[in-house]
Structure formats: structure tokens, C-alpha cells
Scaffold this motif. Structure first.
Motif, short mmCIF file in Angstrom:
data_model
loop_
_atom_site.label_atom_id
_atom_site.label_comp_id
_atom_site.label_asym_id
_atom_site.label_seq_id
_atom_site.Cartn_x
_atom_site.Cartn_y
_atom_site.Cartn_z
N SER A 101 -4.63 -0.16 0.98
CA SER A 101 -4.22 -1.56 1.09
C SER A 101 -4.75 -2.41 -0.06
O SER A 101 -4.01 -3.24 -0.61
CB SER A 101 -4.66 -2.14 2.43
OG SER A 101 -6.06 -2.07 2.58
N MET A 102 -6.01 -2.22 -0.44
CA MET A 102 -6.57 -3.07 -1.49
C MET A 102 -5.83 -2.85 -2.81
O MET A 102 -5.52 -3.81 -3.54
CB MET A 102 -8.07 -2.82 -1.67
CG MET A 102 -8.89 -3.00 -0.40
SD MET A 102 -8.65 -4.61 0.42
CE MET A 102 -9.30 -4.24 2.05
N LEU A 103 -5.54 -1.60 -3.13
CA LEU A 103 -4.79 -1.32 -4.35
C LEU A 103 -3.36 -1.81 -4.24
O LEU A 103 -2.82 -2.41 -5.18
CB LEU A 103 -4.81 0.18 -4.66
CG LEU A 103 -5.93 0.66 -5.58
CD1 LEU A 103 -7.31 0.37 -5.00
CD2 LEU A 103 -5.79 2.15 -5.89
N ALA A 104 -2.73 -1.57 -3.10
CA ALA A 104 -1.35 -2.00 -2.91
C ALA A 104 -1.25 -3.52 -3.01
O ALA A 104 -0.29 -4.05 -3.60
CB ALA A 104 -0.83 -1.52 -1.56
N TRP A 105 -2.22 -4.23 -2.44
CA TRP A 105 -2.17 -5.70 -2.47
C TRP A 105 -2.30 -6.25 -3.89
O TRP A 105 -1.54 -7.14 -4.28
CB TRP A 105 -3.26 -6.29 -1.58
CG TRP A 105 -2.94 -6.19 -0.11
CD1 TRP A 105 -1.70 -6.12 0.46
CD2 TRP A 105 -3.88 -6.17 0.98
NE1 TRP A 105 -1.80 -6.04 1.83
CE2 TRP A 105 -3.12 -6.08 2.18
CE3 TRP A 105 -5.26 -6.21 1.06
CZ2 TRP A 105 -3.72 -6.03 3.43
CZ3 TRP A 105 -5.86 -6.16 2.31
CH2 TRP A 105 -5.10 -6.08 3.48
N CYS A 110 -1.49 -4.84 -6.51
CA CYS A 110 -0.27 -4.45 -7.22
C CYS A 110 0.93 -5.32 -6.82
O CYS A 110 1.98 -5.24 -7.47
CB CYS A 110 0.05 -2.99 -6.97
SG CYS A 110 -1.07 -1.83 -7.78
N GLY A 111 0.77 -6.11 -5.77
CA GLY A 111 1.85 -7.01 -5.35
C GLY A 111 2.64 -6.52 -4.17
O GLY A 111 3.64 -7.14 -3.79
N ASN A 112 2.22 -5.42 -3.56
CA ASN A 112 2.89 -4.91 -2.37
C ASN A 112 2.35 -5.58 -1.11
O ASN A 112 1.28 -6.18 -1.11
CB ASN A 112 2.67 -3.40 -2.24
CG ASN A 112 3.28 -2.62 -3.37
OD1 ASN A 112 4.43 -2.81 -3.70
ND2 ASN A 112 2.49 -1.75 -3.99
N VAL A 113 3.10 -5.44 -0.04
CA VAL A 113 2.61 -5.80 1.29
C VAL A 113 2.41 -4.49 2.05
O VAL A 113 2.94 -3.45 1.66
CB VAL A 113 3.59 -6.73 2.03
CG1 VAL A 113 3.76 -8.02 1.26
CG2 VAL A 113 4.95 -6.06 2.24
N CYS A 114 1.62 -4.51 3.12
CA CYS A 114 1.24 -3.27 3.80
C CYS A 114 1.50 -3.36 5.31
O CYS A 114 1.34 -4.42 5.91
CB CYS A 114 -0.24 -2.96 3.58
SG CYS A 114 -0.69 -2.69 1.86
N ILE A 115 1.88 -2.23 5.87
CA ILE A 115 1.92 -2.06 7.33
C ILE A 115 1.10 -0.82 7.65
O ILE A 115 1.37 0.26 7.12
CB ILE A 115 3.36 -1.91 7.85
CG1 ILE A 115 4.18 -3.16 7.53
CG2 ILE A 115 3.35 -1.64 9.35
CD1 ILE A 115 5.65 -3.05 7.92
#
Length: 508
Positions: free
Chosen positions: A170-174, A176-181
Motif C-alpha cells: 500500500s505505501m508504495l502503491a500510494w 505511485c498514485g494508485n488507490v488500494c483495496i
């Protein structure tokens, strides 16, 4: 523990579906989380229905449109604050991890520290999402590449690291501009709720769009919804090889991306030139840490003939000193297995090993009596085996350690590589040539290869993952961030002509 539940407002939530700060009135069956430490129920939560899942996905898709427009360093600042919130909650969350999952208190604290560390890493990364520039063959042209967020990142995590693996993703995805589920393990839902509460406060204070952090709690079918959903371009799944094959097939069928972190069958080679006393520490912790329930747990020791008997004696003596009991008591080395199903698999593996010819030096078994009422405490066991036994080829998520002899290093490396999994590996040697051979293209075939440390306990700075049936995915450090983004190659013509590549002529 009641104070910790109150601190994270867990009992008041009773919902397995969240878009961030908003908890949906989840309509699925109730899921009771019980601790393997004492067998007591901790709290209950309503699981998410398919309708709840669809609502969380829709909110995430809406949030992505706004979140991806935030500058990456601004997203990094939010993640920095999440790290600070985790620092403030380290003791309480670490205790909850230990009690709900069963790992030692020190490991519980260590898992939260790993979350803090990945936040720090991600903050720095937020200013380094860089691409390459290339020289064009055409005059007056410039080429470069850039990276864009994918959209929704689906995260399926396992019980053994109930919060750390979510944070890796999640921290990397966030940033990078992604959202997470996030779909956490149904065996450890409460730690997931606690993380959602921590994150929600930080996000609300920073005006982060609702939906950037989604949560779905449910049984295996919830993971299947995610794997089959074309709205989720990337699914990161951590768990068994069996689970990973199912997720990979479903995601692949829709041409999505799967980041798979699956089983390990990790070995340490003990050379005749090893420091045996130092090696002992890495081997014992690798085998019994988290009660053998790490994907990087040491399953096999491949020991040189000349030191086999002496090292075997050291191991047996060390196992006799292990203290097994409540993991919240820091005097204990080994806590319980996650549940009685895990205990049954442990017992079945012991019987299978004996049936195939394995000879146990340290017998296993289930502990009974005061302090062991949950029925989940087992004895770490050691057996002499052949690498070709079917049970040795299989990953058993329990503290069973297999000893195997070797006579030369080429044979040892072949034994190390001679299993379907390829996650973590190590050699204990003071011989530089042996160490370098082990790390060469002719050496370990695993994603992680260590010298003079064990197979367990990877740092967040390096990319984590393995090959073969381990799935091939990479998480955490190095350039693992690229898995969460799409690459775009750009060519800009700043000349007054339009030449074609490869010298092709097309005149009108």
C-alpha cells in the motif's frame, strides 16, 4: 487487550467493508477472531457481501481520478504521516498482532517497525519515480519514458504477517498514485481494522479522497472477486502456492497483472568451513521463529559430512533449551500455530515423514496442560531425511526442520535447488570461493540468497520475492515500485520535418 480494542475502536466497528473513514453496514455472516494464544474469542466482525465489495471498488475508482493528480511528493508526505502514526501506535498494534496471530511479542513489534520502515522508504521514493531518456535515431527528436499509476491495487495478505505485507504494497502503491483495496486473511481481521483506523485519521487530516484506502474482510471468495475483477489492474497476493495459482489464473484470464509472493522451502547450507556457533543462531531462529510460519522459515539444513554430527548435536541441545508458551511473555521463544487446522497439518507432516523413512532426532507433538489450552502449541521437531522425500519437497507451515548430508558444494547447491519453490536460501561459510559460487549464476536459484545469515528476516531495502512456485513477484525495496505503475515511452519531434524510423520513405 480490551484497552487496545478500544484504542482502535474495533468492537464498535463490527463491519468488514470500508472505503477509508466510512464503514459500510456489511451484510455478510459474522466472523469471530479467536486468539491461538489462549483460544479465546477477541471480537467479531460482519463479513462483506458482493454488494459491499462493489461499493468499495466504485468508491476506489472515483478516488483514483483525484488521487493520481496529487504530486507524488505530496502523496509521500501523507505516507510520512502514516509512518508517524504507526510509531505512536507501535506498542498497541504490536501486541494486537502478537495476540491475534500468535507470534512472539518481539516479532509483533518488529512487524510494526517494518511498516514504519517501508513508510520511510516510500517517502524517499516519492521523489524518485524516474524514467530513462534515450537518444533518437531521427534528428530533431527526443525519446524518454515515464511511469504512470495503474489505478486500483488489490492486496490479498496472509495471516503470518497480518499487517507488514499490506504496508509493503500500500505505501508504495500510494506514492505511485494508485488507490488500494485490502483483503486481509480471514484469520487475522482485527489487525486490519486497526490499520484502517490509523490510516483513516491521517487521510482525513490531509483531505485525502475517500476510497484511496479500501478494506474488504471475508472468506476466500472475497479474494476471488478481486482476482476476477477487470476494474483492478493489479492484484498482489501473498499466501500458499495453491492460492497463488488460482489467483494467477483468474487474473491472467483477463490479462491483468498479478504480483505473487507464495510458498518457500528454504535451505541453509552448512559448509565444513562455517562458523558453527554463529550458524546455530540463524538456523534455530529460522526454523522456530513465528513457529515456523514464515514463508522464509528454514525448512532444510544441508550439512557437510565432516561437521554433520557435531552440528546435529548442537541443534539438538539448542532445541532442548527452547521455551514454548504465551508469545506475550518475552521469556518464550516459540508461540502457537495459528489454529487447529495448522496443528493437524503439522501432525500429518510428521507421520508422512516417518512413513517415508525420516528419523526424528527431536520428536514433535502437541503440548497440553496449563498455558496450552488453545490446543495450538506444538513442539519444534528435527528429522534426518533425504531431499527427495515428497514431504520434504512440500512446504509445511510449521516448525519441522529437515537435516540432509552433502559431501561437496556442487551437490549441496543441487540439493538446495532441488525443490519446486525458490524463495530464500543461505550458505554458512568463511570460504570466499564457496560464498561467491553460491551467489553466482551456477549457485542458488532463489530470489534471496544470503551468506552467513539465515533465510529469515529480510530488510525492506531490497526487493523481496522468489522464483519457480514462489511466483516471481517482487515487493518492498529496490525497484519493486515499478510493479505498481505502467510504463509509457514518449517521442517528441521538435524539428520541422517528420522522418520515419528505420529510414522508411513515405512521400506524398
Amino acid at each position: 487487550m480490551q484497552n487496545i480494542l478500544k484504542q482502535f475502536n474495533i468492537e464498535a466497528v463490527n463491519s468488514g467493508a470500508s472505503t477509508g473513514s466510512q464503514w459500510l453496514a456489511a451484510g455478510g455472516p459474522e466472523l469471530v477472531s479467536s486468539s491461538p494464544v489462549d483460544g479465546k474469542a477477541i471480537a467479531a466482525v460482519r463479513t462483506a457481501t458482493r454488494g459491499d465489495y462493489d461499493a468499495v471498488v466504485q468508491k476506489a475508482a472515483e478516488a483514483f481520478q483525484a488521487w493520481r493528480q496529487w504530486p507524488a511528493p505530496r502523496r509521500g508526505e501523507v505516507v510520512r504521516q502514516v509512518g508517524e502514526a504507526l510509531r505512536s501506535s507501535k506498542e498497541a498494534l504490536g501486541r494486537l498482532v502478537s495476540y491475534e496471530m500468535g507470534k512472539s511479542l518481539q516479532e509483533g513489534y518488529g512487524e510494526v517497525q517494518e511498516m514504519i520502515d517501508i513508510c520511510d522508504f516510500a517517502v524517499g521514493l516519492s521523489r524518485q519515480l524516474h524514467g530513462l531518456t534515450m537518444h533518437s535515431e531521427r534528428p530533431g527528436h527526443r525519446m524518454y519514458e515515464q511511469w504512470h499509476p495503474l489505478g486500483i491495487t488489490g492486496i490479498i495478505s496472509a495471516f503470518n504477517f497480518p499487517v507488514a505485507v499490506w504496508s509493503w504494497n500500500s505505501m508504495l502503491a500510494w506514492v505511485c498514485g494508485n488507490v488500494c483495496i485490502w483483503k486481509p486473511s480471514e484469520k487475522t481481521p482485527l489487525t486490519a481494522i486497526a490499520c484502517q483506523q490509523i490510516t483513516a485519521k491521517v487521510f482525513a487530516a490531509n483531505g485525502v479522497p475517500e476510497g484511496v484506502s479500501g478494506l474488504i474482510i471475508g472468506e476466500r471468495e472475497a479474494g476471488a472477486w478481486m482476482a476476477e475483477d477487470p476494474c483492478i489492474p493489479l492484484v498482489s497476493a501473498t499466501g500458499s502456492t495453491r492460492m497463488g495459482k488460482s489467483v494467477g489464473a483468474a487474473v491472467g484470464a483477463r490479462l491483468g497483472r498479478a504480483l505473487l509472493e507464495l510458498g518457500g522451502n528454504n535451505a541453509i547450507i552448512i559448509s565444513k568451513e562455517a562458523d558453527l556457533d554463529m550458524s546455530l543462531i540463524g538456523c534455530v531462529f529460522g526454523a522456530v521463529g513465528t513457529a515456523g510460519q514464515r514463508c522464509t522459515s528454514t525448512r532444510r539444513l544441508i550439512i557437510h559430512d565432516s561437521v554433520y554430527d557435531s552440528f546435529k548435536d548442537k541443534l539438538v541441545k539448542a532445541y532442548g533449551q527452547l521455551r514454548i508458551g504465551n508469545p506475550l511473555d518475552e521469556q518464550h521463544h516459540v508461540g502457537p500455530l495459528i489454529d487447529k487446522q495448522a496443528v493437524d497439518m503439522y501432525l500429518a507432516a510428521i507421520e508422512k515423514c516417518k512413513a517415508e523413512g525420516g528419523r526424528f532426532l527431536v520428536e514433535g507433538g502437541v503440548l497440553e496442560g496449563q498455558g496450552y489450552e488453545s490446543g495450538c502449541y506444538v513442539k519444534p521437531a528435527i528429522a534426518e531425511v533425504e531431499n527427495g522425500y515428497s514431504i520434504v519437497q512440500h512446504e509445511t507451515f510449521a516448525p519441522i526442520l529437515y537435516l540432509i548430508r552433502y559431501s561437496d558444494l556442487d551437490e549441496a547447491i543441487a540439493l538446495q535447488n532441488g525443490v519446486p519453490q525458490g524463495l530464500s536460501s543461505a550458505i554458512m561459510t568463511l570460504n570466499l570461493r564457496e560464498a561467491e559460487l553460491f551467489l553466482s549464476q551456477s549457485g542458488s536459484d532463489c530470489g534471496i540468497a544470503n551468506v552467513n545469515i539465515g533465510t529469515s528476516g529480510a530488510e525492506i531495502g531490497g526487493a523481496f520475492g522468489g522464483e519457480k512456485e514462489t511466483g516471481g513477484g517482487r515487493e518492498s525495496g529496490s525497484d519493486a515500485w515499478k510493479a505498481y505503475m505502467r510504463r509509457q515511452t514518449n517521442t517528441i519531434n521538435y524539428s520541422t520535418k517528420l522522418p520515419l524510423a528505420q529510414g522508411i520513405k513515405f512521400d506524398l
